[in-house]
Design an enzyme around this catalytic site. Structure first.
Site, PDB file in Angstrom:
ATOM      1  N   THR A 110       0.796  -1.228   0.000  1.00 60.29           N
ATOM      2  CA  THR A 110       0.000   0.000   0.000  1.00 60.29           C
ATOM      3  C   THR A 110       0.830   1.280   0.000  1.00 60.29           C
ATOM      4  O   THR A 110       0.529   2.205  -0.763  1.00 60.29           O
ATOM      5  CB  THR A 110      -0.969   0.001   1.199  1.00 60.29           C
ATOM      6  OG1 THR A 110      -1.759  -1.187   1.159  1.00 60.29           O
ATOM      7  CG2 THR A 110      -1.887   1.218   1.143  1.00 60.29           C
ATOM      8  N   ARG A 137       8.973  -8.289 -16.122  1.00 59.87           N
ATOM      9  CA  ARG A 137       9.443  -8.015 -17.480  1.00 59.87           C
ATOM     10  C   ARG A 137      10.947  -7.775 -17.574  1.00 59.87           C
ATOM     11  O   ARG A 137      11.491  -7.755 -18.674  1.00 59.87           O
ATOM     12  CB  ARG A 137       8.670  -6.827 -18.065  1.00 59.87           C
ATOM     13  CG  ARG A 137       7.177  -7.068 -18.178  1.00 59.87           C
ATOM     14  CD  ARG A 137       6.863  -8.323 -18.973  1.00 59.87           C
ATOM     15  NE  ARG A 137       5.424  -8.552 -19.096  1.00 59.87           N
ATOM     16  CZ  ARG A 137       4.881  -9.545 -19.773  1.00 59.87           C
ATOM     17  NH1 ARG A 137       5.655 -10.442 -20.378  1.00 59.87           N
ATOM     18  NH2 ARG A 137       3.562  -9.691 -19.834  1.00 59.87           N
TER      19      ARG A 137
END
Length: 301
Positions: free
Chosen positions: A67, A197
């Site tokens: 968060t 990625r």
């Protein structure tokens, strides 16, 4: 407070990727201190010393508290081949506005492949690449690629000149055609994108975009977060219960034999989890082996 001079220095600076792609910063909200501020609101005054900011950020990263990292946002402009963009857009946690080939003529640019960049299909990974093809084969493939791309562009232009609507004229454009998009994402989801990625198992082309975004833009804007990300995500290995069991059996066997690391492949196979033993191919076993090789516990095959 955000480093405004640094943001202005990076804003609209196009970092090249592949032959005609790029990534650049459009805007940034927050910095390392924004992560700390968000975390500390959970428990009031808490720790206020600036020297503890790095410790807190590293704790949050290490224990996957997401968060506080959502409190910062970065907006990019990217130019990327459409086949690469298909993988990119799978990350559905960003706000996206892409260049429209219904409203505008398609970008007159397509990704080309150098003769030495053609890769064979991996023998161990059904969705990945293996070794490079011979140079002579690559020369032929690059030439036919250029012929195809010229033909596709010529067909597209002929349709436009004949008055065909842009939305229909585009339908045979190849996936190597470049597209552009604004991509706005919070820091937590950007780090998740980069972890996936930038990984060696990701397609090489999208790894170039992710690495450029991370090292050229994110690292200077969020240096403490980037340091923690590299230490606990990008360059880290996480062990499952089964993998910890392999290490325990492996080291116990080595202690009984007086063996020192790196241990042999035979010792690794003897210590493997029972659920892998009857499998001719086991990706989980291969991943465990790779981790232990990186740690210096097992020899290379």
């Amino acid at each position: 407070m955000p480093n405004v001079p640094l943001i202005e220095e990076l804003r609209w600076k196009k970092f090249p990727v592949l032959d005609d792609g790029f990534v650049c910063l459009v805007d940034c909200m927050g910095d390392d201190s924004a992560i700390v501020q968000a975390a500390r609101v959970s428990y009031g005054a808490g720790t206020k010393q600036v020297s503890d900011d790095r410790t807190l950020i590293r704790y949050l990263m290490r224990h996957r508290h997401s968060t506080p990292f959502e409190m910062a946002e970065i907006k990019f402009l990217v130019r990327v081949p459409m086949d690469c963009w298909r993988q990119w857009i799978r990350h559905r946690t960003a706000n996206v506005n892409e260049y429209s080939t219904r409203y505008s003529v398609a970008i007159d640019s397509a990704q080309t492949t150098d003769p030495d960049e053609w890769r064979m299909q991996s023998e161990v990974n059904r969705q990945g690449s293996g070794a490079h093809l011979p140079h002579e084969t690559g020369v032929r493939l690059t030439e036919t690629e250029k012929e195809f791309q010229r033909a596709a562009q010529r067909l597209y232009n002929e349709r436009l000149e004949a008055g065909v609507a842009r939305e229909q004229a585009r339908k045979d454009l190849p996936l190597c055609t470049y597209t552009e998009a604004y991509w706005k994402v919070d820091l937590h989801n950007l780090l998740h994108f980069l972890a996936l990625r930038m990984d060696s198992h990701a397609q090489w082309e999208i790894r170039q975009f992710a690495t450029t975004m991370g090292e050229k833009i994110l690292a200077p804007l969020f240096p403490v977060v980037w340091e923690a990300f590299v230490d606990y995500r990008r360059d880290a290995s996480h062990l499952s219960r089964l993998e910890m069991g392999v290490i325990q059996r492996l080291t116990a066997d080595a202690a009984g034999k007086g063996a020192a690391p790196p241990y042999s492949q035979e010792m690794f196979l003897a210590a493997q989890d029972v659920s892998w033993k009857e499998l001719t191919r086991s990706r989980e076993r291969d991943e465990c082996r790779s981790k232990l090789i990186r740690m210096g516990l097992v020899q290379e095959p």
